[in-house]
Design a protein around this motif. Structure first.
Motif, PDB file in Angstrom:
ATOM      1  N   ASP A  89      12.546   6.400  26.587  1.00  0.00           N
ATOM      2  CA  ASP A  89      13.273   4.580  26.585  1.00  0.00           C
ATOM      3  C   ASP A  89      13.410   3.472  25.329  1.00  0.00           C
ATOM      4  O   ASP A  89      13.808   2.038  25.428  1.00  0.00           O
ATOM      5  N   GLY A  90      13.951   4.263  24.702  1.00  0.00           N
ATOM      6  CA  GLY A  90      15.327   4.038  24.040  1.00  0.00           C
ATOM      7  C   GLY A  90      14.705   2.842  22.820  1.00  0.00           C
ATOM      8  O   GLY A  90      12.943   2.040  22.956  1.00  0.00           O
TER       9      GLY A  90
ATOM     10  N   ARG B 158      19.783   7.164  16.033  1.00  0.00           N
ATOM     11  CA  ARG B 158      20.587   4.917  16.002  1.00  0.00           C
ATOM     12  C   ARG B 158      19.555   4.200  16.609  1.00  0.00           C
ATOM     13  O   ARG B 158      19.429   2.512  16.245  1.00  0.00           O
ATOM     14  N   THR B 159      18.433   4.358  17.753  1.00  0.00           N
ATOM     15  CA  THR B 159      17.786   3.935  18.148  1.00  0.00           C
ATOM     16  C   THR B 159      16.451   3.194  16.470  1.00  0.00           C
ATOM     17  O   THR B 159      16.468   1.678  16.961  1.00  0.00           O
ATOM     18  N   HIS B 160      16.015   4.123  16.090  1.00  0.00           N
ATOM     19  CA  HIS B 160      15.813   3.487  14.661  1.00  0.00           C
ATOM     20  C   HIS B 160      16.166   2.612  13.834  1.00  0.00           C
ATOM     21  O   HIS B 160      15.712   1.817  13.300  1.00  0.00           O
ATOM     22  N   ALA B 161      17.756   2.500  13.779  1.00  0.00           N
ATOM     23  CA  ALA B 161      18.237   1.856  13.039  1.00  0.00           C
ATOM     24  C   ALA B 161      19.178   1.195  14.071  1.00  0.00           C
ATOM     25  O   ALA B 161      18.588  -0.375  13.103  1.00  0.00           O
ATOM     26  N   ALA B 162      18.584   0.382  14.824  1.00  0.00           N
ATOM     27  CA  ALA B 162      18.418  -0.651  15.680  1.00  0.00           C
ATOM     28  C   ALA B 162      17.572  -1.313  15.914  1.00  0.00           C
ATOM     29  O   ALA B 162      16.844  -2.629  15.634  1.00  0.00           O
TER      30      ALA B 162
ATOM     31  N   ILE C  61       4.100   7.290  24.668  1.00  0.00           N
ATOM     32  CA  ILE C  61       5.503   6.393  25.166  1.00  0.00           C
ATOM     33  C   ILE C  61       5.191   5.639  26.018  1.00  0.00           C
ATOM     34  O   ILE C  61       5.221   4.367  26.277  1.00  0.00           O
ATOM     35  N   GLU C  62       3.678   5.561  26.774  1.00  0.00           N
ATOM     36  CA  GLU C  62       3.146   5.230  27.907  1.00  0.00           C
ATOM     37  C   GLU C  62       2.116   4.034  26.886  1.00  0.00           C
ATOM     38  O   GLU C  62       2.214   2.378  28.194  1.00  0.00           O
TER      39      GLU C  62
ATOM     40  N   GLU D 183      10.280  -1.591  21.738  1.00  0.00           N
ATOM     41  CA  GLU D 183      10.887  -2.780  21.133  1.00  0.00           C
ATOM     42  C   GLU D 183       8.769  -3.487  21.809  1.00  0.00           C
ATOM     43  O   GLU D 183       8.551  -4.447  21.716  1.00  0.00           O
ATOM     44  N   ARG D 184       8.773  -2.757  23.229  1.00  0.00           N
ATOM     45  CA  ARG D 184       7.157  -3.626  23.578  1.00  0.00           C
ATOM     46  C   ARG D 184       6.462  -3.302  22.828  1.00  0.00           C
ATOM     47  O   ARG D 184       5.152  -3.723  22.932  1.00  0.00           O
TER      48      ARG D 184
END
Length: 349
Positions: A300-301, A340-344, A269-270, A306-307
């Motif tokens: 962090d969704g 839903r994060t995957h889908a976005a 994650i980091e 995206e980062r």
């Protein structure tokens, strides 16, 4: 920034039954999944932790310690071959993988007939490597003798799955996690890490991975999930970068007797720094192999993913999204948000 192509569910999903897993995944991730697992529900919720209970049913294998170590209905005590028993003579009891796969496939098939699962989506079965179970639960001095016996038992489970499920409906994933304990030579929970019981570490791991790939017929998809563990959503060690993941994958691609349909690599994650992803530039990904990066984290969704996607895109052109490991141990109530994060993030196939 590259928009990822498609999504992969690594295996476990924090739902109580296969039907809810399949229905929810098909609904939220419509068009983004080529394969759907059953969520590794029931006693499989914690990856291989149910295997000592299964192995304990084999005559000649005994539990270590007098008192059970209870974990949500499982006994986590390790096992050993009893004194005076030749491991080669063991008749390993059913391991549970085939029975679970066949039961869940019937749910998958019914939901496809109902129109819930789109045509062409495959049923994904995740299996541990023999090294994982033997390295995690048998004493070091017995592993060399036990590994081929357990391997044969696991391959029998695979054959039962292959015999029962139409090949055009099936995808097999090999989960490689303990392999990275061997590679990194790390202690885990204050105990010595898993030491190799063969010669050259990398040659031994490559030969095993190639054999596992080759056990799956060409008309069945096969993928590899590379992993640094997932206990309480924590790795057993945080990788310095993706170099060992890439080295393992490249060796597998070179040695495999068949096509590898997908590869999954974890991303902590980091890590949104270039240093972690830079080794991906050396990944010799075959043209017909899908790459999935496990850069989705519930904490962090979309914004955090995206980062990480932006940095990964500097080193690899095309990839899909996934979590770094399964989400079977995610906190209750978080699963739909993770999906839903995957889908976005991902575009449809």
């Amino acid at each position: 920034m590259t928009q990822p192509q498609g999504a992969l569910l690594v295996g476990s999903v924090n739902y109580d039954d296969a039907e809810k897993t399949i229905r929810t995944a098909a609904s939220i991730l419509e068009g983004r999944l080529k394969r759907i697992p059953d969520g590794e529900v029931g006693k499989r919720f914690h990856w291989i932790l149910f295997q000592p209970d299964a192995l304990g049913e084999t005559e000649g294998i005994e539990r270590v310690g007098d008192a059970p170590i209870p974990v949500r209905g499982l006994d986590a005590r390790p096992v050993r071959v009893a004194d005076g028993v030749d491991p080669a003579t063991l008749k390993i009891a059913p391991l549970g993988y085939a029975a679970a796969a066949l039961e869940s496939y019937e749910v998958f098939r019914r939901l496809r007939e109902e129109g819930v699962v789109p045509p062409g989506v495959r049923f994904q079965v995740s299996l541990p490597t023999p090294l994982a179970v033997v390295g995690a639960f048998f004493p070091a001095e017995q592993r060399a003798a036990v590994e081929p016996v357990y391997r044969d038992a696991l391959f029998r489970e695979l054959d039962e799955i292959l015999d029962a499920i139409p090949h055009e409906d099936l995808a097999i994933q090999w989960d490689n996690a303990v392999e990275f304990q061997v590679i990194e030579r790390v202690e885990y929970r204050g105990k010595p890490g898993v030491e190799p019981w063969w010669g050259d570490v990398w040659e031994g791991l490559t030969a095993r991975a190639a054999e596992q790939a080759g056990r799956v017929p060409e008309d069945v998809e096969v993928g590899f999930h590379l992993c640094y563990g997932d206990v309480a959503e924590k790795h057993f060690i945080e990788p310095k970068d993706a170099a060992n993941l890439v080295r393992f994958a490249n060796a597998l691609f070179a040695a495999s007797p068949r096509r590898i349909d997908w590869l999954h690599l974890p991303v902590p994650i980091e890590r949104d720094d270039a240093a972690y992803y830079a080794p991906l530039a050396d990944l010799a990904l075959p043209a017909d192999t899908e790459l999935y990066l496990g850069l989705v984290h519930r904490e962090d969704g979309v914004a955090g993913a995206e980062r990480r996607i932006a940095v990964a895109s500097q080193f690899v052109d095309e990839f899909g999204v996934a979590t770094e490991c399964g989400i079977g141990r995610a906190p209750e109530g978080t699963t739909e948000g993770i999906l839903r994060t995957h889908a976005a993030l991902a575009r449809s196939w």
